[in-house]
Design a protein around this motif. Structure first.
Motif, PDB file in Angstrom:
ATOM      1  N   GLU A  14      10.476  12.335  -5.056  1.00 47.01           N
ATOM      2  CA  GLU A  14      10.880  12.119  -5.821  1.00 47.01           C
ATOM      3  C   GLU A  14      10.953  11.769  -7.079  1.00 47.01           C
ATOM      4  O   GLU A  14      10.049  11.373  -8.096  1.00 47.01           O
ATOM      5  CB  GLU A  14      10.864  10.891  -4.678  1.00 47.01           C
ATOM      6  CG  GLU A  14      12.648  10.608  -4.079  1.00 47.01           C
ATOM      7  CD  GLU A  14      12.309  10.143  -2.559  1.00 47.01           C
ATOM      8  OE1 GLU A  14      13.764   8.967  -1.941  1.00 47.01           O
ATOM      9  OE2 GLU A  14      11.368   9.669  -2.453  1.00 47.01           O
ATOM     10  N   ARG A  15       9.003  12.202  -6.502  1.00 42.55           N
ATOM     11  CA  ARG A  15       8.082  11.438  -7.799  1.00 42.55           C
ATOM     12  C   ARG A  15       8.613  12.662  -9.390  1.00 42.55           C
ATOM     13  O   ARG A  15       8.136  12.485 -10.031  1.00 42.55           O
ATOM     14  CB  ARG A  15       6.826  11.690  -7.157  1.00 42.55           C
ATOM     15  CG  ARG A  15       6.598  10.389  -7.058  1.00 42.55           C
ATOM     16  CD  ARG A  15       4.968  10.215  -6.467  1.00 42.55           C
ATOM     17  NE  ARG A  15       5.019   9.830  -5.594  1.00 42.55           N
ATOM     18  CZ  ARG A  15       3.955  10.481  -4.376  1.00 42.55           C
ATOM     19  NH1 ARG A  15       2.578  10.241  -4.834  1.00 42.55           N
ATOM     20  NH2 ARG A  15       2.980  10.070  -2.802  1.00 42.55           N
ATOM     21  N   GLY A  53       0.312  12.314  -8.066  1.00 47.33           N
ATOM     22  CA  GLY A  53      -1.036  12.790  -7.121  1.00 47.33           C
ATOM     23  C   GLY A  53      -0.805  13.803  -5.807  1.00 47.33           C
ATOM     24  O   GLY A  53      -0.642  12.716  -3.772  1.00 47.33           O
ATOM     25  N   ILE A  54      -0.356  14.464  -5.992  1.00 49.19           N
ATOM     26  CA  ILE A  54      -0.053  16.138  -4.870  1.00 49.19           C
ATOM     27  C   ILE A  54      -0.758  16.690  -5.621  1.00 49.19           C
ATOM     28  O   ILE A  54      -1.482  16.993  -6.493  1.00 49.19           O
ATOM     29  CB  ILE A  54       1.498  16.000  -4.589  1.00 49.19           C
ATOM     30  CG1 ILE A  54       1.458  16.369  -6.103  1.00 49.19           C
ATOM     31  CG2 ILE A  54       2.026  14.539  -4.265  1.00 49.19           C
ATOM     32  CD1 ILE A  54       3.266  16.765  -5.843  1.00 49.19           C
ATOM     33  N   LEU A  78       4.888   5.248  -7.410  1.00 51.69           N
ATOM     34  CA  LEU A  78       4.353   5.635  -6.332  1.00 51.69           C
ATOM     35  C   LEU A  78       3.658   5.268  -5.056  1.00 51.69           C
ATOM     36  O   LEU A  78       3.593   5.934  -3.689  1.00 51.69           O
ATOM     37  CB  LEU A  78       2.864   5.731  -7.006  1.00 51.69           C
ATOM     38  CG  LEU A  78       1.916   6.808  -8.232  1.00 51.69           C
ATOM     39  CD1 LEU A  78       1.338   6.061  -8.935  1.00 51.69           C
ATOM     40  CD2 LEU A  78       1.872   7.845  -7.844  1.00 51.69           C
ATOM     41  N   THR A  79       4.804   3.548  -4.908  1.00 51.18           N
ATOM     42  CA  THR A  79       4.337   3.203  -3.731  1.00 51.18           C
ATOM     43  C   THR A  79       5.676   3.456  -2.413  1.00 51.18           C
ATOM     44  O   THR A  79       6.026   3.836  -2.464  1.00 51.18           O
ATOM     45  CB  THR A  79       4.412   1.231  -4.078  1.00 51.18           C
ATOM     46  OG1 THR A  79       5.378   0.772  -4.960  1.00 51.18           O
ATOM     47  CG2 THR A  79       3.011   0.922  -4.324  1.00 51.18           C
ATOM     48  N   LEU A 131       0.339  -1.046  -0.364  1.00 46.20           N
ATOM     49  CA  LEU A 131       0.177   0.135  -0.158  1.00 46.20           C
ATOM     50  C   LEU A 131       0.926   1.046   0.270  1.00 46.20           C
ATOM     51  O   LEU A 131       0.630   2.826  -0.235  1.00 46.20           O
ATOM     52  CB  LEU A 131      -0.789   0.054   0.697  1.00 46.20           C
ATOM     53  CG  LEU A 131      -2.043  -1.150   1.242  1.00 46.20           C
ATOM     54  CD1 LEU A 131      -2.975  -1.047   2.550  1.00 46.20           C
ATOM     55  CD2 LEU A 131      -2.743  -1.228   0.308  1.00 46.20           C
ATOM     56  N   GLY A 132       2.441   1.466   0.173  1.00 47.37           N
ATOM     57  CA  GLY A 132       2.592   2.789  -0.168  1.00 47.37           C
ATOM     58  C   GLY A 132       2.719   3.001   1.469  1.00 47.37           C
ATOM     59  O   GLY A 132       3.219   4.721   1.532  1.00 47.37           O
ATOM     60  N   ILE A 133       2.379   2.718   2.249  1.00 47.34           N
ATOM     61  CA  ILE A 133       2.988   3.089   4.168  1.00 47.34           C
ATOM     62  C   ILE A 133       3.760   2.513   4.725  1.00 47.34           C
ATOM     63  O   ILE A 133       4.223   0.937   4.600  1.00 47.34           O
ATOM     64  CB  ILE A 133       0.676   2.964   4.500  1.00 47.34           C
ATOM     65  CG1 ILE A 133       1.097   1.931   4.358  1.00 47.34           C
ATOM     66  CG2 ILE A 133       0.901   4.137   3.085  1.00 47.34           C
ATOM     67  CD1 ILE A 133      -0.256   1.996   4.952  1.00 47.34           C
TER      68      ILE A 133
END
Lengths: 189, 189
Positions: free
Chosen positions: B150-151, B176-177, B143-144, A175-177
DNA sequence: GACAGTCCTTGACAAATGTCAAGACTTTAT
DNA sequence: ATAAAGTCTTGACATTTGTCAAGGACTGTC
């Protein structure tokens, strides 16, 4: 074990293909222990694996040396580094067994041969590719549009078996957490 | 405009296929104004679009009513809702022009026909599917495994043209920000 | 040229998430 | 059975990111 794959193909094609046993002859049985790698980032992937039993993780290592999971695959699914396999290029991801696995694998040469010889084999591959792509698209949308709590709920609704089957640490990496955030948010469900 | 597509196909196949003009006959020209939708979430996608000029956004609407961008497509690329198109099911995403676009589109019926009739057409589709899948896999990993800064760096390195071509707001929705975070982090580059 | 609308930026603050550390608990291997 | 290793949880705190509000810059329309 080969029975699983036989049934898998019959289900996809809709009937028993004439050359089914010929296709199956190109697969070999392969056992993966828990923690064993099927592919390490940088290597060229030589096989496609059909999972008869077990669970497999596809992941990368992030800047802090942590595993970041792109996908989990379970029984009756296929796993490989598709792009690297098709183009015989070094993989960007690693693949390993998170449980003891019973697998059937087909070598690159056989795969290309069957893709040419057996139209139904090519059709199954195309279908798997489309479904995989679709799943990954869903995942991108979940990751860009949702916060951590929403992602957990999404996983529970869409992949409840993964949620209960695997450790919290693995779920968090999917989930990337962080594992700590995972623990805390579980109490808010 | 059809010249772009002709060349695109020749480049992929490696030579001029015999039935090339027959394939091209199935495409029709189509102009998209800035902001015009090619597909709205919930509708069934009837066409595959080849982009001769312009830029197209594929996105969903998140819980707060904000656009969340899954991907941008530009000149010499293809765009459609692949899974919904192939299975003629309602789309989960919307597709719209973020610039004025000059497009060539092929209808579902023609697409299926050519997939059967023209092996090279099917081969190009398979290749595009694999590349698309690979791009999406990269995106999941970004994304994860990466934070916002970094993105942004990842985007600058891997898709510098997108970065300069589109508004910050669109880029932010792709990463996603929030737009504000985008503004602030740009000064940290 | 005036206006509306949108975008970009900035500040202040709030909320979400990560990091580090410690201890309890489980699992695995011997 | 025991030791070793890994996992889960919790607390304290730091960092990152989001939200809201405001103003300036820009664009297209009338």
């Amino acid at each position: 074990m080969i029975d699983n794959l036989r049934q898998h193909i019959i289900n996809r094609v809709g009937k028993k293909p004439d050359n089914l046993e010929h296709v199956l002859d190109h697969f070999e049985e392969f056992s993966g222990e828990r923690g064993q790698h099927l592919l390490v980032q940088g290597d060229v992937c030589k096989h496609v694996y059909y999972i008869a039993a077990g669970c497999i993780q596809v992941y990368i290592i992030d800047r802090q040396g942590q595993e970041s999971t792109r996908e989990f695959y379970v029984e009756d699914q296929w796993v490989t580094d598709i792009f690297g396999f098709q183009n015989q290029l070094p993989a960007n991801e690693s693949i390993k067994c998170v449980e003891a696995c019973r697998l059937l694998r087909i070598h690159y040469d056989s795969f290309q041969l069957l893709s040419q010889q057996a139209p139904q084999f090519a059709a199954i591959y195309k279908e798997i590719l489309e479904v995989s792509y679709n799943n990954t698209v869903y995942r991108v949308n979940a990751l860009t549009a949702m916060n951590a709590l929403e992602r957990i709920r999404w996983l529970m609704e869409n992949k409840p078996k993964i949620m209960t089957r695997l450790s919290s640490k693995l779920i968090a990496s999917y989930l990337g957490i962080s594992p700590e955030t995972m623990t805390r948010l579980k109490s808010k469900l």
